[in-house]
Write an enzyme that holds these catalytic residues in place. Structure first.
Site, PDB file in Angstrom:
ATOM      1  N   ARG A   1       0.808  -1.220   0.000  1.00 57.12           N
ATOM      2  CA  ARG A   1       0.000   0.000   0.000  1.00 57.12           C
ATOM      3  C   ARG A   1       0.840   1.267   0.000  1.00 57.12           C
ATOM      4  O   ARG A   1       0.328   2.358  -0.234  1.00 57.12           O
ATOM      5  CB  ARG A   1      -0.944  -0.014   1.212  1.00 57.12           C
ATOM      6  CG  ARG A   1      -2.023  -1.068   1.109  1.00 57.12           C
ATOM      7  CD  ARG A   1      -3.111  -0.892   2.130  1.00 57.12           C
ATOM      8  NE  ARG A   1      -2.655  -1.116   3.503  1.00 57.12           N
ATOM      9  CZ  ARG A   1      -3.445  -1.062   4.567  1.00 57.12           C
ATOM     10  NH1 ARG A   1      -4.729  -0.774   4.420  1.00 57.12           N
ATOM     11  NH2 ARG A   1      -2.964  -1.301   5.767  1.00 57.12           N
TER      12      ARG A   1
ATOM     13  N   ASP B   1      10.286 -22.448   6.410  1.00 59.83           N
ATOM     14  CA  ASP B   1      11.000 -22.333   7.682  1.00 59.83           C
ATOM     15  C   ASP B   1      12.465 -22.088   7.328  1.00 59.83           C
ATOM     16  O   ASP B   1      13.159 -23.003   6.865  1.00 59.83           O
ATOM     17  CB  ASP B   1      10.852 -23.621   8.503  1.00 59.83           C
ATOM     18  CG  ASP B   1      11.553 -23.552   9.854  1.00 59.83           C
ATOM     19  OD1 ASP B   1      12.381 -22.634  10.049  1.00 59.83           O
ATOM     20  OD2 ASP B   1      11.288 -24.412  10.709  1.00 59.83           O
ATOM     21  N   HIS B   2      12.934 -20.852   7.521  1.00 60.24           N
ATOM     22  CA  HIS B   2      14.262 -20.503   7.009  1.00 60.24           C
ATOM     23  C   HIS B   2      15.382 -21.319   7.653  1.00 60.24           C
ATOM     24  O   HIS B   2      16.460 -21.454   7.071  1.00 60.24           O
ATOM     25  CB  HIS B   2      14.529 -18.996   7.189  1.00 60.24           C
ATOM     26  CG  HIS B   2      14.801 -18.573   8.597  1.00 60.24           C
ATOM     27  ND1 HIS B   2      13.804 -18.243   9.476  1.00 60.24           N
ATOM     28  CD2 HIS B   2      15.974 -18.432   9.274  1.00 60.24           C
ATOM     29  CE1 HIS B   2      14.343 -17.902  10.639  1.00 60.24           C
ATOM     30  NE2 HIS B   2      15.648 -18.017  10.544  1.00 60.24           N
TER      31      HIS B   2
ATOM     32  N   LYS C   1      19.451 -23.438   6.030  1.00 59.99           N
ATOM     33  CA  LYS C   1      20.835 -23.214   6.476  1.00 59.99           C
ATOM     34  C   LYS C   1      21.708 -24.402   6.067  1.00 59.99           C
ATOM     35  O   LYS C   1      21.309 -25.563   6.174  1.00 59.99           O
ATOM     36  CB  LYS C   1      20.881 -23.003   7.995  1.00 59.99           C
ATOM     37  CG  LYS C   1      20.183 -21.703   8.430  1.00 59.99           C
ATOM     38  CD  LYS C   1      20.239 -21.542   9.932  1.00 59.99           C
ATOM     39  CE  LYS C   1      19.527 -20.261  10.375  1.00 59.99           C
ATOM     40  NZ  LYS C   1      20.211 -19.042   9.925  1.00 59.99           N
TER      41      LYS C   1
ATOM     42  N   ASP D   1       7.384 -19.632  18.923  1.00 61.36           N
ATOM     43  CA  ASP D   1       8.221 -18.927  17.961  1.00 61.36           C
ATOM     44  C   ASP D   1       9.397 -19.772  17.495  1.00 61.36           C
ATOM     45  O   ASP D   1       9.801 -19.682  16.331  1.00 61.36           O
ATOM     46  CB  ASP D   1       8.736 -17.622  18.586  1.00 61.36           C
ATOM     47  CG  ASP D   1       9.445 -16.735  17.572  1.00 61.36           C
ATOM     48  OD1 ASP D   1       8.881 -16.523  16.486  1.00 61.36           O
ATOM     49  OD2 ASP D   1      10.556 -16.265  17.868  1.00 61.36           O
TER      50      ASP D   1
ATOM     51  N   HIS E   1      11.130 -24.312  14.298  1.00 58.89           N
ATOM     52  CA  HIS E   1      12.556 -24.450  14.010  1.00 58.89           C
ATOM     53  C   HIS E   1      13.187 -25.669  14.678  1.00 58.89           C
ATOM     54  O   HIS E   1      13.787 -26.518  14.022  1.00 58.89           O
ATOM     55  CB  HIS E   1      13.315 -23.202  14.469  1.00 58.89           C
ATOM     56  CG  HIS E   1      12.935 -21.949  13.750  1.00 58.89           C
ATOM     57  ND1 HIS E   1      12.497 -21.924  12.455  1.00 58.89           N
ATOM     58  CD2 HIS E   1      12.934 -20.656  14.163  1.00 58.89           C
ATOM     59  CE1 HIS E   1      12.249 -20.685  12.089  1.00 58.89           C
ATOM     60  NE2 HIS E   1      12.503 -19.896  13.111  1.00 58.89           N
TER      61      HIS E   1
END
Length: 499
Positions: A52, A187-188, A192, A245, A250
């Site tokens: 926006r 999921d970053h 890795k 979190d 993770h």
């Protein structure tokens, strides 16, 4: 995962909802830029930021260049690389809640198809707040374009649901709009390098796999510690907490990589099937057991660099009587033939002394009855440590004789370091994952049943904590968390490993 050769994906358009936001600035565009430099992007591609904010194409590119120069692993890049990359970047100002505006996206794709003269992969990346995901997905699902299950994909960032109920609802919504093979739950952590290397370490080396089981492993620890506090994310973190979190996604995904059985192939669904098997094998926690296997904490004020740092409840956006945990530790068991009765200790927290993510595989001690007592004073059982961040390395601890005329045994480390072993910089996690989306490789992404299985693991803990009022804060910023976290492993005769 990044292919062995520089095989480029077909022509691709990446639409980024939340294009003017932090995730795109810090991670997504820098990752796409590095893929471009390394010649992994297709010859014909377009990146379209959606939001926006009133950007023009030019001002949007200038903003993203600032992000590349601040956050990319190549802050400058080769000469003229940005000049070659940026013409493929544009901005479309739109309200994601306006269903009529979505036809603009179909029109853009149609124009590019005519211009490029070939089929195009289309990626819709939802880099937006979780509450916006259902509305955007619903509007996208109405487009005829999205019926193409072979070429259209949607990427959803975590958190994927707030609990098991909302995760199921979101899965049901997305599953009603898209085919499962179109949905990429990202999921970053799984992008890795050292996390990906776990499978290679285990299954490409006959040295480790025969002893990767309950006969030889005493326990497994996975630690993800952060030195910082909220960094302005109080509004988000208040509704999340450390268990949701970090551990629910993770760390449980890392646990799956450590504990999985050998796959018969590296096809995406085969790998994901094995991960779901691990999650389903985790011993279910009864309400009365929560106090014995789970610890939570919240940091209070502390000292850092000679200055007093405020506690969590003094952070902006945090309630003065907040029950949100900034630290969580759990003890889990994987009830199958390989891992029966081997404890898996997971911990994560903010405001801790070190920033590190490490996996520790502690092996059972070897018998030392053949050695004189004085030779074994420094004896330490074998240990394999996998460093995910900040150092990316693998350390194997074993016993060796100390030089000299007497028999003395000391632990020593054999170290493999990515930095020392390979030239150049390893790719960032988002580079790997974005390329996987473009090529249609879902190996490192969570499937619907995976997400729900992970929520089932932590739900009993969340329910028990919800009904209690914790004594917060219970650890000072800069410490290793509440005393109860130390007792969680010490009562089993162990200690937390930090390296």
């Amino acid at each position: 995962m990044i292919p062995a050769t520089n095989q480029r994906p077909p022509a691709t358009i990446v639409f980024i909802f939340g294009g003017s936001g932090d995730l795109n600035l810090r991670k997504l565009t820098p990752a796409l830029y590095n893929l471009f430099i390394d010649k992994y992007l297709p010859e014909r591609f377009a990146v379209v930021g959606l939001g926006r904010s009133p950007y023009t194409d030019e001002s949007f590119r200038e903003r993203l260049l600032e992000g590349v120069q601040s956050f990319s692993r190549r802050k400058n890049g080769p000469e003229d690389a940005w000049k070659s990359f940026s013409p493929s970047v544009s901005y479309l100002q739109m309200d994601a809640g306006d269903a009529a505006a979505y036809t603009t996206l179909s029109d853009f794709v149609g124009t590019k198809k005519s211009e490029w003269g070939e089929e195009i992969n289309v990626v819709f990346y939802l880099a937006v707040a979780p509450q916006l995901v259902p509305g955007i997905a619903t509007n996208l699902g109405k487009l005829e374009l999205c019926d193409d299950t072979s070429h259209v994909r949607i990427v959803v960032e975590k958190p994927f649901g707030h609990d098991l109920k909302t995760a199921r609802e979101l899965n049901a919504l997305l599953g009603g709009l898209f085919a499962e093979e179109q949905i990429y739950r990202i999921d970053h952590y799984l992008g890795k390098e050292t996390v990906q290397n776990i499978l290679a370490l285990r299954f490409a080396n006959s040295l480790f796999e025969p002893i990767w089981n309950r006969r030889y492993v005493e326990y497994v620890q996975i630690t993800a510690s952060e030195t910082v506090g909220l960094e302005g994310r109080g509004g988000y973190y208040e509704g999340s907490g450390a268990l949701r979190d970090m551990i629910q996604n993770h760390l449980l995904q890392v646990l799956c990589m450590v504990a999985t059985e050998a796959p018969i192939s590296f096809e995406a669904n085969e790998i994901r099937n094995k991960k779901v098997d691990v999650l389903n094998a985790i011993r279910r926690i009864k309400p009365e057991q929560v106090k014995d296997i789970a610890v939570r904490g919240q940091y209070g004020p502390g000292e850092k660099d000679g200055k007093t740092i405020p506690g969590y409840r003094e952070e902006e956006g945090v309630k003065p009587d907040s029950k949100t945990e900034t630290f969580a530790a759990v003890k889990l068991f994987v009830d199958n033939w390989r891992w029966e009765d081997v404890p898996f200790y997971l911990r994560t927290g903010k405001g801790l002394p070190e920033k590190a993510t490490i996996i520790t595989i502690q092996f059972k001690p070897a018998p030392f009855y053949a050695f004189p007592e004085e030779a074994t004073n420094g004896w330490d059982a074998n240990r394999l440590t996998i460093g995910i961040q900040p150092a990316m390395d693998i350390r194997l601890r074993f016993q060796a004789k100390r030089p000299g005329q007497t028999l003395a045994i000391d632990p020593v480390d054999m170290v493999f370091s990515y930095k020392d072993a390979y030239e150049g910089q390893e790719p960032e996690a988002y580079e790997t994952l974005l390329l996987d989306v473009m090529t249609g490789d879902a190996t490192l992404f969570m499937r619907a049943d995976q997400v729900e299985a992970a929520w089932k693991v932590v739900t009993p803990i969340l329910d028990a904590w919800e009904s209690e009022t914790p004594d917060f804060p219970n650890y000072p910023l800069g410490s290793w968390g509440p005393e109860a976290a130390m007792q969680l492993v010490e009562k089993d005769g162990f200690q937390w490993m930090t390296k």
